[in-house]
Design a protein around this motif. Structure first.
Motif, PDB file in Angstrom:
ATOM      1  N   LEU A   9      56.454  40.635  71.283  1.00 26.83           N
ATOM      2  CA  LEU A   9      55.974  39.576  72.171  1.00 26.83           C
ATOM      3  C   LEU A   9      54.989  38.724  71.376  1.00 26.83           C
ATOM      4  O   LEU A   9      53.935  39.203  70.945  1.00 26.83           O
ATOM      5  CB  LEU A   9      55.295  40.173  73.395  1.00 26.83           C
ATOM      6  CG  LEU A   9      54.844  39.181  74.468  1.00 26.83           C
ATOM      7  CD1 LEU A   9      56.030  38.540  75.170  1.00 26.83           C
ATOM      8  CD2 LEU A   9      53.933  39.877  75.491  1.00 26.83           C
TER       9      LEU A   9
ATOM     10  N   ASN B 248      55.383  34.235  77.140  1.00 25.73           N
ATOM     11  CA  ASN B 248      56.770  34.346  77.575  1.00 25.73           C
ATOM     12  C   ASN B 248      57.792  34.413  76.436  1.00 25.73           C
ATOM     13  O   ASN B 248      58.982  34.493  76.698  1.00 25.73           O
ATOM     14  CB  ASN B 248      57.119  33.149  78.467  1.00 25.73           C
ATOM     15  CG  ASN B 248      56.306  33.125  79.749  1.00 25.73           C
ATOM     16  OD1 ASN B 248      56.326  34.082  80.516  1.00 25.73           O
ATOM     17  ND2 ASN B 248      55.565  32.043  79.966  1.00 25.73           N
TER      18      ASN B 248
ATOM     19  N   ILE C 273      59.429  35.964  72.847  1.00 22.75           N
ATOM     20  CA  ILE C 273      59.573  37.126  71.975  1.00 22.75           C
ATOM     21  C   ILE C 273      60.262  36.709  70.683  1.00 22.75           C
ATOM     22  O   ILE C 273      61.022  35.739  70.641  1.00 22.75           O
ATOM     23  CB  ILE C 273      60.409  38.245  72.635  1.00 22.75           C
ATOM     24  CG1 ILE C 273      61.813  37.730  72.992  1.00 22.75           C
ATOM     25  CG2 ILE C 273      59.693  38.813  73.836  1.00 22.75           C
ATOM     26  CD1 ILE C 273      62.802  38.811  73.336  1.00 22.75           C
TER      27      ILE C 273
ATOM     28  N   ARG D 171      66.538  37.227  78.678  1.00 20.90           N
ATOM     29  CA  ARG D 171      65.849  38.474  78.349  1.00 20.90           C
ATOM     30  C   ARG D 171      66.804  39.521  77.776  1.00 20.90           C
ATOM     31  O   ARG D 171      66.523  40.715  77.779  1.00 20.90           O
ATOM     32  CB  ARG D 171      65.129  39.038  79.568  1.00 20.90           C
ATOM     33  CG  ARG D 171      65.980  39.384  80.753  1.00 20.90           C
ATOM     34  CD  ARG D 171      65.158  40.049  81.843  1.00 20.90           C
ATOM     35  NE  ARG D 171      64.173  39.145  82.433  1.00 20.90           N
ATOM     36  CZ  ARG D 171      62.870  39.184  82.176  1.00 20.90           C
ATOM     37  NH1 ARG D 171      62.372  40.051  81.339  1.00 20.90           N
ATOM     38  NH2 ARG D 171      62.055  38.342  82.765  1.00 20.90           N
TER      39      ARG D 171
ATOM     40  N   LYS E  61      53.735  46.004  74.190  1.00 24.19           N
ATOM     41  CA  LYS E  61      53.657  45.128  75.356  1.00 24.19           C
ATOM     42  C   LYS E  61      55.019  44.930  76.025  1.00 24.19           C
ATOM     43  O   LYS E  61      55.122  44.279  77.067  1.00 24.19           O
ATOM     44  CB  LYS E  61      53.092  43.761  74.960  1.00 24.19           C
ATOM     45  CG  LYS E  61      51.666  43.818  74.438  1.00 24.19           C
ATOM     46  CD  LYS E  61      51.186  42.451  73.999  1.00 24.19           C
ATOM     47  CE  LYS E  61      49.769  42.529  73.429  1.00 24.19           C
ATOM     48  NZ  LYS E  61      49.295  41.206  72.958  1.00 24.19           N
ATOM     49  N   LEU E  62      56.049  45.514  75.417  1.00 22.73           N
ATOM     50  CA  LEU E  62      57.417  45.321  75.894  1.00 22.73           C
ATOM     51  C   LEU E  62      58.072  46.650  76.274  1.00 22.73           C
ATOM     52  O   LEU E  62      57.753  47.700  75.709  1.00 22.73           O
ATOM     53  CB  LEU E  62      58.270  44.633  74.830  1.00 22.73           C
ATOM     54  CG  LEU E  62      57.890  43.210  74.421  1.00 22.73           C
ATOM     55  CD1 LEU E  62      58.713  42.764  73.222  1.00 22.73           C
ATOM     56  CD2 LEU E  62      58.064  42.235  75.586  1.00 22.73           C
TER      57      LEU E  62
ATOM     58  N   TYR F  12      61.853  43.424  78.640  1.00 23.57           N
ATOM     59  CA  TYR F  12      60.920  43.080  79.715  1.00 23.57           C
ATOM     60  C   TYR F  12      59.490  43.253  79.218  1.00 23.57           C
ATOM     61  O   TYR F  12      59.213  44.122  78.382  1.00 23.57           O
ATOM     62  CB  TYR F  12      61.124  43.991  80.923  1.00 23.57           C
ATOM     63  CG  TYR F  12      62.490  43.906  81.540  1.00 23.57           C
ATOM     64  CD1 TYR F  12      62.758  43.032  82.596  1.00 23.57           C
ATOM     65  CD2 TYR F  12      63.525  44.717  81.077  1.00 23.57           C
ATOM     66  CE1 TYR F  12      64.006  42.963  83.172  1.00 23.57           C
ATOM     67  CE2 TYR F  12      64.780  44.656  81.641  1.00 23.57           C
ATOM     68  CZ  TYR F  12      65.018  43.763  82.688  1.00 23.57           C
ATOM     69  OH  TYR F  12      66.268  43.701  83.244  1.00 23.57           O
ATOM     70  N   LYS F  13      58.589  42.441  79.749  1.00 26.35           N
ATOM     71  CA  LYS F  13      57.165  42.697  79.536  1.00 26.35           C
ATOM     72  C   LYS F  13      56.756  43.879  80.414  1.00 26.35           C
ATOM     73  O   LYS F  13      57.215  44.013  81.537  1.00 26.35           O
ATOM     74  CB  LYS F  13      56.347  41.456  79.876  1.00 26.35           C
ATOM     75  CG  LYS F  13      56.562  40.288  78.911  1.00 26.35           C
ATOM     76  CD  LYS F  13      55.562  39.173  79.143  1.00 26.35           C
ATOM     77  CE  LYS F  13      55.742  38.528  80.509  1.00 26.35           C
ATOM     78  NZ  LYS F  13      54.824  37.368  80.682  1.00 26.35           N
ATOM     79  N   LYS F  14      55.887  44.714  79.910  1.00 26.66           N
ATOM     80  CA  LYS F  14      55.488  45.891  80.683  1.00 26.66           C
ATOM     81  C   LYS F  14      54.746  45.518  81.954  1.00 26.66           C
ATOM     82  O   LYS F  14      54.688  46.308  82.912  1.00 26.66           O
ATOM     83  CB  LYS F  14      54.621  46.811  79.817  1.00 26.66           C
ATOM     84  CG  LYS F  14      55.437  47.593  78.796  1.00 26.66           C
ATOM     85  CD  LYS F  14      54.609  48.645  78.113  1.00 26.66           C
ATOM     86  CE  LYS F  14      55.489  49.493  77.195  1.00 26.66           C
ATOM     87  NZ  LYS F  14      54.689  50.515  76.466  1.00 26.66           N
ATOM     88  N   SER F  15      54.187  44.329  81.993  1.00 26.32           N
ATOM     89  CA  SER F  15      53.481  43.875  83.191  1.00 26.32           C
ATOM     90  C   SER F  15      54.434  43.449  84.300  1.00 26.32           C
ATOM     91  O   SER F  15      54.038  43.259  85.435  1.00 26.32           O
ATOM     92  CB  SER F  15      52.556  42.707  82.848  1.00 26.32           C
ATOM     93  OG  SER F  15      53.299  41.623  82.283  1.00 26.32           O
ATOM     94  N   GLU F  16      55.743  43.316  83.952  1.00 22.61           N
ATOM     95  CA  GLU F  16      56.740  42.885  84.941  1.00 22.61           C
ATOM     96  C   GLU F  16      57.323  44.087  85.658  1.00 22.61           C
ATOM     97  O   GLU F  16      57.387  45.192  85.132  1.00 22.61           O
ATOM     98  CB  GLU F  16      57.887  42.117  84.256  1.00 22.61           C
ATOM     99  CG  GLU F  16      57.474  40.822  83.607  1.00 22.61           C
ATOM    100  CD  GLU F  16      58.639  40.166  82.884  1.00 22.61           C
ATOM    101  OE1 GLU F  16      58.832  38.956  83.069  1.00 22.61           O
ATOM    102  OE2 GLU F  16      59.337  40.866  82.135  1.00 22.61           O
TER     103      GLU F  16
END
Length: 261
Positions: free
Chosen positions: A90, A94, A96, A190, A212-213, A255-259
């Motif tokens: 990342l 947004n 990557i 993605r 982070k992913l 995916y971002k881990k925050s999603e």
């Protein structure tokens, strides 16, 4: 003697034996290999099978029938010992960066000249943050240089295909090292997928990603891969010692881990 021979030749038993022998010759591998129209023969045999079961589909099937394995360009070479490493990071909120480093061998049936081609497809977007970079090197042949103007562009609705077509000759094997760097917008795309028109014999891959992913790997089109025991169990490392046929092989979803997935 001649009369006896005529009786044998004109007998039904002789006809049956002769017919059986002709069928065996016609469908023997040795006979078929010598034929110059194998794609047509394959089409005829395939259509006969469907014509027997579903004669109403025969006219429609005849117009559409195809098989990538029998396209001459697709059997001019195959790949073996195809190894890929992915590094996914990342680099912005947004965006990557995907780095694909590959080592592979092109296998030829002879040393005659042929065309090796390879391409990468990505979304057609005016976003200046979306970038790509392709580099190639042949390790066992001197004097073959891949230049920037070797890379051509093809466009389809919403997609751009960057590809290279290079004439090669003189070797039965070509040891290729390839590197692809792509930047993707996770809001638009993605996934990262891999496919090949050529047969691949022995395939392995390893995926690394930043913390982070989250990354999910899946094979497609009935392809199978299993964990590569040369790496730790928690590593995303997969292998298949069998052959892969033409088509898409796998997808990587990012995916971002925050999603929420």
């Amino acid at each position: 003697m001649k009369q006896n021979l005529k009786k044998v030749i004109s007998s039904k038993d002789f006809d049956k034996k002769l017919e059986k022998q002709l069928k065996q010759i016609t469908f023997s591998e040795g006979f078929l290999i010598e034929q110059s129209n194998l794609p047509e023969l394959w089409e005829t045999v395939t259509l006969c099978k469907y014509r027997q079961q579903f004669p109403e589909l025969y006219p429609k099937l005849k117009k559409k029938i195809d098989n990538e394995l029998f396209i001459t360009d697709n059997i001019s070479y195959y790949y073996k010992n195809f190894q890929i490493n992915y590094n996914i990071e990342l680099i912005d909120i947004n965006y990557i960066k995907v780095i694909e480093s590959a080592s592979l061998t092109i296998v030829r049936p002879n040393i005659n000249e042929f065309e090796w081609d390879f391409g990468v497809t990505f979304d057609d977007t005016p976003d200046e943050n979306i970038t790509y970079d392709l580099t190639f090197e042949i390790k066992n042949v001197d004097g073959i240089i891949f230049e920037e103007n070797d890379i051509k562009t093809r466009k389809k609705p919403g997609l751009i295909n960057k590809y290279i077509a290079k004439k090669l000759s003189g070797q039965l094997e070509y040891h290729i090292e390839r590197r692809i760097e792509l930047v993707q917008d996770l809001r638009v795309d993605r996934q990262f997928s891999f496919g090949s028109d050529r047969i691949i014999d022995d395939f392995s891959l390893k995926i690394k990603h930043c913390d982070k992913l989250s990354v999910f790997f899946t094979t497609v089109n009935k392809n199978k891969m299993y964990h590569n025991g040369a790496f730790n169990k928690e590593d995303l490392a997969y292998i298949n010692r069998d052959i892969f046929l033409s088509g898409e092989k796998f997808k990587i979803f990012i995916y971002k881990k925050s999603e929420k997935v």
